[in-house]
Design a protein around this motif. Structure first.
Motif, mmCIF file in Angstrom:
data_model
loop_
_atom_site.group_PDB
_atom_site.id
_atom_site.type_symbol
_atom_site.label_atom_id
_atom_site.label_comp_id
_atom_site.label_asym_id
_atom_site.label_seq_id
_atom_site.Cartn_x
_atom_site.Cartn_y
_atom_site.Cartn_z
ATOM 1 N N ASP A 1 -19.046 47.235 86.805
ATOM 2 C CA ASP A 1 -18.123 47.080 87.924
ATOM 3 C C ASP A 1 -17.747 48.469 88.423
ATOM 4 N N SER A 2 -17.565 48.591 89.722
ATOM 5 C CA SER A 2 -17.130 49.867 90.302
ATOM 6 C C SER A 2 -16.471 49.590 91.646
ATOM 7 N N ASN B 1 -18.842 44.624 95.375
ATOM 8 C CA ASN B 1 -18.058 43.477 95.832
ATOM 9 C C ASN B 1 -17.551 42.639 94.676
ATOM 10 N N PHE B 2 -18.331 42.634 93.574
ATOM 11 C CA PHE B 2 -17.989 41.767 92.452
ATOM 12 C C PHE B 2 -18.676 42.293 91.201
ATOM 13 N N PRO C 1 -19.918 31.351 91.629
ATOM 14 C CA PRO C 1 -21.180 30.621 91.457
ATOM 15 C C PRO C 1 -22.409 31.532 91.536
ATOM 16 N N GLN C 2 -22.330 32.571 92.384
ATOM 17 C CA GLN C 2 -23.469 33.491 92.454
ATOM 18 C C GLN C 2 -23.621 34.273 91.151
ATOM 19 N N THR D 1 -11.775 38.705 93.690
ATOM 20 C CA THR D 1 -12.551 38.440 94.894
ATOM 21 C C THR D 1 -11.738 37.659 95.909
ATOM 22 N N GLU D 2 -12.037 37.896 97.179
ATOM 23 C CA GLU D 2 -11.423 37.118 98.254
ATOM 24 C C GLU D 2 -12.181 35.813 98.489
ATOM 25 N N ASN D 3 -13.375 35.701 97.914
ATOM 26 C CA ASN D 3 -14.196 34.508 98.132
ATOM 27 C C ASN D 3 -14.753 34.004 96.799
#
Length: 330
Positions: free
Chosen positions: A49-50, A54-55, A234-235, A226-228
């Motif tokens: 993570d960085s 995004n995730f 799921p991804q 995350t915003e989504n």
């Protein structure tokens, strides 16, 4: 059309071992995909993570191309690697090998491959090229991506020229087996113990068993990360199960490698390691399913369950690798 003949275009689960399998079969050495993965000491873990991501990403293997280097070293194969910043020189390197009758491995960014359904940047993707004409290149990719496929030369050029995380400078490579090959099975114990050493003594807390333990704590916060969440969780689960991992974040491949080894070596340590990786593979698939559910329903309890499973997995895999490391002194 310049094409290497007698190609066994067998798409398997993971991109790098698919390519290595093809190159080695062309040299007369046919090893199972789990054996290739295990002899290359391919298993690992990373929590990545960085700020510019995004995730977070959960990885289950060593760095791209390290598996190839490990396998070549263990089997005493001549590994010829070519890199260049020049697209023209890069293509000349490839066509020279094909024209000489040698299939070529390529490292590239799968985002630009026009036969990929899922458009995600991954600069560590590896394919085998065995032919070309004025418009197309003929590749072998994983079974999931279609096995033997064709691609436009322009698409291939973009994939090879891509820059970013894990990319290489138009990297191409070939393998040549020695005239007298030693039995690959003689390298099983060194491959297993090297993998265990790296997993048990990682240099940073994001890797190996320490990384799994860390992931178990951080995964619980992913709904806030995350915003989504209905897209990103799921991804993440899909990448764990289906993105060339063979399922269970590569644990299915390593489980099957150890199972194959138990038929070749009589060792209680090996049998213990195999039994524990049977358990670990099931739990990783369960953890991925929980992460998927958490994103779809925005339910933190599923992430808490996934985090608890990862705590168990850190312990199970640590115990497995301790058993496997004892092979060296057995």
């Amino acid at each position: 059309m310049p094409t290497v003949t007698d190609i066994d275009a067998r798409g398997t689960q993971h991109c790098e071992t698919t390519t290595l399998g093809l190159l080695l079969r062309h040299q007369g050495l046919d090893l199972s995909e789990p054996m290739l993965f295990g002899l290359g000491s391919g298993l690992s873990f990373i929590y990545w993570d960085s700020k510019n991501m995004n995730f977070p990403f959960l990885g289950g293997r060593i760095k791209p191309f390290d598996l190839t280097r490990n396998l070549a070293g263990r089997l005493r194969l001549q590994l010829r690697v070519q890199e260049t910043t020049s697209p023209r020189k890069a293509w000349d390197n490839v066509t020279a090998s094909i024209d000489a009758g040698h299939p070529v491995g390529l490292q590239l960014d799968s985002y630009h491959l026009d036969y990929f359904g899922s458009k995600v940047h991954f600069g560590g993707h590896v394919v085998a090229l065995y032919g070309y004409d004025d418009r197309s290149a003929y590749l072998v990719d994983t079974e999931q991506q279609g096995g033997a496929v064709s691609i436009s030369l322009s698409s291939l050029a973009r994939a090879r020229a891509a820059r970013g995380p894990m990319t290489a400078k138009h990297r191409s490579f070939t393998l040549i087996a020695p005239a007298t090959m030693h039995a690959p099975h003689g390298q099983i114990i060194p491959a297993i113990t090297a993998c265990a050493d790296a997993f048990l003594d990682p240099p940073i807390a994001n890797l190996g068993h320490r990384g799994i333990e860390k992931a178990g704590g951080l995964v619980r916060t992913w709904l806030q990360r995350t915003e989504n969440p209905q897209r990103d969780l799921p991804q993440a689960a899909l990448l764990m199960e289906r993105a060339g991992t063979g399922g269970a974040l590569f644990r299915n491949l390593y489980r099957d490698f150890l199972a194959e080894c138990t038929g070749l070596l009589d060792s209680s340590h090996l049998r213990t390691g195999h039994r524990l990786y049977v358990e670990a593979a099931l739990l990783w698939t369960e953890a991925a399913a929980l992460i998927k559910e958490a994103g779809e329903g925005r339910e933190a309890r599923h992430l808490a369950q996934a985090g608890s499973l990862m705590g168990d997995l850190a312990r199970i895999e640590r115990e497995a690798m301790h058993a496997l490391r004892r092979l060296e002194s057995a």
